[in-house]
Structure formats: structure tokens, C-alpha cells
Scaffold this active site. Sequence first.
Site, mmCIF file in Angstrom:
data_model
loop_
_atom_site.group_PDB
_atom_site.id
_atom_site.type_symbol
_atom_site.label_atom_id
_atom_site.label_comp_id
_atom_site.label_asym_id
_atom_site.label_seq_id
_atom_site.Cartn_x
_atom_site.Cartn_y
_atom_site.Cartn_z
ATOM 1 N N LYS A 145 0.814 -1.216 0.000
ATOM 2 C CA LYS A 145 0.000 0.000 0.000
ATOM 3 C C LYS A 145 0.849 1.268 0.000
ATOM 4 C CE LYS A 145 -4.408 -1.653 1.622
ATOM 5 N NZ LYS A 145 -5.464 -1.606 2.611
ATOM 6 N N LYS B 64 -3.746 -10.465 -6.230
ATOM 7 C CA LYS B 64 -4.922 -10.730 -5.401
ATOM 8 C C LYS B 64 -6.138 -9.969 -5.930
ATOM 9 C CE LYS B 64 -5.403 -8.604 -1.401
ATOM 10 N NZ LYS B 64 -5.217 -8.099 -0.027
ATOM 11 N N LYS C 135 -10.489 -4.931 -3.563
ATOM 12 C CA LYS C 135 -11.468 -3.848 -3.643
ATOM 13 C C LYS C 135 -10.846 -2.619 -4.275
ATOM 14 C CE LYS C 135 -12.677 -4.746 0.934
ATOM 15 N NZ LYS C 135 -12.541 -4.317 2.244
HETATM 16 P P1 TYM Z 1 -10.153 -6.425 4.245
HETATM 17 O O1 TYM Z 1 -11.300 -5.512 4.420
HETATM 18 O O2 TYM Z 1 -9.077 -6.030 3.299
HETATM 19 O O3 TYM Z 1 -10.647 -7.842 3.789
HETATM 20 C C1 TYM Z 1 -11.698 -8.492 4.478
HETATM 21 C C2 TYM Z 1 -11.458 -9.992 4.487
HETATM 22 O O4 TYM Z 1 -11.426 -10.508 3.156
HETATM 23 C C3 TYM Z 1 -10.255 -11.288 2.977
HETATM 24 N N1 TYM Z 1 -9.811 -11.142 1.582
HETATM 25 C C4 TYM Z 1 -9.586 -12.145 0.733
HETATM 26 N N2 TYM Z 1 -9.696 -13.480 0.872
HETATM 27 C C5 TYM Z 1 -9.406 -14.245 -0.201
HETATM 28 N N3 TYM Z 1 -9.029 -13.741 -1.413
HETATM 29 C C6 TYM Z 1 -8.907 -12.407 -1.605
HETATM 30 N N4 TYM Z 1 -8.571 -11.912 -2.789
HETATM 31 C C7 TYM Z 1 -9.195 -11.545 -0.492
HETATM 32 N N5 TYM Z 1 -9.188 -10.201 -0.336
HETATM 33 C C8 TYM Z 1 -9.567 -9.976 0.952
HETATM 34 C C9 TYM Z 1 -9.256 -10.721 3.954
HETATM 35 O O5 TYM Z 1 -8.254 -11.673 4.258
HETATM 36 C C10 TYM Z 1 -10.129 -10.394 5.135
HETATM 37 O O6 TYM Z 1 -10.339 -11.542 5.923
HETATM 38 N N6 TYM Z 1 -6.978 -6.150 8.095
HETATM 39 C C11 TYM Z 1 -8.251 -6.687 7.692
HETATM 40 C C12 TYM Z 1 -9.396 -6.101 8.451
HETATM 41 C C13 TYM Z 1 -9.314 -6.217 9.929
HETATM 42 C C14 TYM Z 1 -9.464 -7.390 10.701
HETATM 43 C C15 TYM Z 1 -9.362 -6.997 12.057
HETATM 44 C C16 TYM Z 1 -9.673 -8.727 10.365
HETATM 45 C C17 TYM Z 1 -9.123 -5.206 10.816
HETATM 46 N N7 TYM Z 1 -9.160 -5.665 12.094
HETATM 47 C C18 TYM Z 1 -9.467 -7.929 13.099
HETATM 48 C C19 TYM Z 1 -9.765 -9.637 11.415
HETATM 49 C C20 TYM Z 1 -9.665 -9.255 12.760
HETATM 50 C C21 TYM Z 1 -8.441 -6.397 6.217
HETATM 51 O O7 TYM Z 1 -7.635 -5.797 5.589
HETATM 52 O O8 TYM Z 1 -9.584 -6.783 5.679
#
Ligand code: TYM
Length: 334
Positions: free
Chosen positions: A113, A196, A199
Site C-alpha cells: 500500500k 490478489k 477492492k
Molecule cells: P479487508 O477488508 O481487506 O478484507 C476483508 C477480508 O477478506 C479477505 N480477503 C480475501 N480473501 C481471499 N481472497 C482475496 N482476494 C481476499 N481479499 C480480501 C481478507 O483476508 C479479510 O479476511 N486487516 C483486515 C481487516 C481487519 C481485521 C481486524 C480482520 C481489521 N481488524 C481484526 C480480522 C480481525 C483487512 O484488511 O480486511
Amino acid sequence: MTKRILSGMQPTGQLNLGNYLGALKNWVKLQDEGAECLYCVVDLHAVTVPYEADKLADSTREIAAAYIAAGVDPSQSTLFVQSAIPAHSQLMWLLATMTQMGKLERMTQFKDKAGKNKERAGLGLFSYPVLMAADILLYQATHVPVGEDQKQHLELSREIAATFNTRYGVDFFLQPEPYIMGEGTRVMSLRDGTQKMSKSAESDMTRINLTDDADMIAKKIRKAKTDPTPLPDSMEGFEGRPEALNLVTIYAALAEKPKAEIIAEFAGKEFSAFKPALSDLAVAKLSPITQRMNELLADKAEIDRILAAGTEKAQALANPVMAEAMDIMGFWKP
Ligand code: TYM
């Protein structure tokens, strides 16, 4: 010990198939198995990158609607908003005092990022994993269901918990286990099988959004990058064919079947036969979610009620943990 599940998603853009298959689908499964589940919308994380302030609250509601539409039941799981509970940022500060910068510098998500201009990246983006650790440790969560890309952040959360316990000679914070489940733990871009699905990728054709209608899903799959060779009959046959592997992986995850079974089913078939089958399956699985999401979003007040009730419940769990962490660290108490 009973399981306590916690996870979250950022309200940045629409949720996509990666979020659904890598995380959300598993959240529902864990809930349906009877685990105690806490699912939050991590809006404090979303503001670590440029965003539009006048859209943030609605994006938060949309993510909550997606959780519910996918099967998270607010009467069973606690659904809440991170920023509404001050203890998340308070605990983050405490944990920041025991997190080494060197460790944060090694986080691949930060490197991705921040890009080439690391010196100009914000402190929020850099310290993002510490806030994530606070999200988890604040609830004494035992398991965290996420996609593969979050594994490194979870390892750091475990290390931070261990550092706290060692430094203060306590056995207070739990070390959360990652739950990386199913076939869709790393869904790749439809245009580049080495990236990957995300979003934030520029082109919408790289991903399937939970808000896409049937025609759009079919179009994106039809246009997904592939190669001219028919589908192979074994995993080895996918060597050097990441796009082909990704489509088969998506099929397996949606069908909830092992990849080997899908490979056997489509061995020797052309993509012109496989893609329509994948499209039909994706539409069948995703359309009901999209439809339900749209219904829910028509009544924002109801979503707000659900989030307010969940936030109150989460706060009641978070506050005593926060107070005890401060106590352990020796702070003055009024
Ligand atoms: P975020 O919002 O980027 O993504 C949400 C969830 O989706 C999963 N994910 C994927 N899984 C498979 N293939 C993909 N291409 C893909 N893109 C996203 C992510 O692994 C995630 O589970 N840091 C976290 C948010 C967060 C969080 C937390 C998660 C903040 N605090 C506490 C768990 C516990 C994140 O970036 O999510």
C-alpha cells in the site's frame, strides 16, 4: 475453553468475491456451528487510505448489510462498528508501545500500500496492524477467520499478545489462532492470476463485486483472462497457468467441493464450456445475497438499529478488558 470468533472488514469500496470466499462465507459457517461470534466493520482502518468522508457512514452500513445478506444473523452474532468503541484506539496506543517498527516494516500489506514512496506513507497505514491486534485482543478472541493475506497480521497480533504478557508477567492476552478455511483463501484477479482480487484495484473487470448483477457477473467471467489450452486433469497441469487455476479455485470454493473434484469434472474441457458453468454457479450463489443486500439497504434505520445494539454488546465485553489492561500496566485510576 469456548471459542470466541472475531473478524472484520474495511468499508472501502464494495465487497468482492475474495472477501466473500476468503472470509464472510466462513464467518457464517462458524456462526452456524454455534460459536460465539463478533463481526465488526473496521472503519478506523478504512481511513488509513484516501477516502470520501461523506460516504463513510453509508459504506459502513453497506458492509453490515453484506454481512447480514450473506447469512450473519444479528440475533446470534454481535455485529458492530469499530470506531464507535473508543477502547479499540485506546488499546492500540498501549500495544504500540510494545511493537517494534522493524516488525511493522516487514508487513507486506504496508509495503504494497505504501508503494515506492514509503517515507510519505501515513503513520496510520504503518500502524494499521497494531490496531488490528487491538481489535482482536480487546475481545479475548480465540479464533480469527480471514483470508490468507491477513496471516502475517495475525502472527504479529500473537507476538504483541505474548510481549504484553511477558513484559508485565501476566497471562492476560490470548494468542488468537488464524482460521484460514476452504478453497477460496486467496482469490486472484480475473485479469492477472498473480495479483490478489482486491477492492482497491483500478479496473472493475478484475473482480466480481457482491453488488454485481447476473449480466455483469457473466460478462466479467466471459472476459476473464485464460489461455488457449483445455483444462488439465491434475494439479500439476496448472503449472504456469495461474488464471486457469484461479477460475477452478473459485468454482471449487463456490461449489464447496475439493478442487480435485472440480478438476476431474472438467478435465479436457475448453474454457468455452467451463466459463458458462462457472458463471451459472456464481450467479446462483451470489444473486440471492445481492438481492437481500439491496432489500436491507432500503431500510437504513433498521441497519442502524442492528449496529447500535451490537455495538452496545461489544462495548460491554471490551470495556472490562481495557480496564484490566490499564490496571496491569499500572495506570492511575480515578
Ligand atoms: P479487508 O477488508 O481487506 O478484507 C476483508 C477480508 O477478506 C479477505 N480477503 C480475501 N480473501 C481471499 N481472497 C482475496 N482476494 C481476499 N481479499 C480480501 C481478507 O483476508 C479479510 O479476511 N486487516 C483486515 C481487516 C481487519 C481485521 C481486524 C480482520 C481489521 N481488524 C481484526 C480480522 C480481525 C483487512 O484488511 O480486511
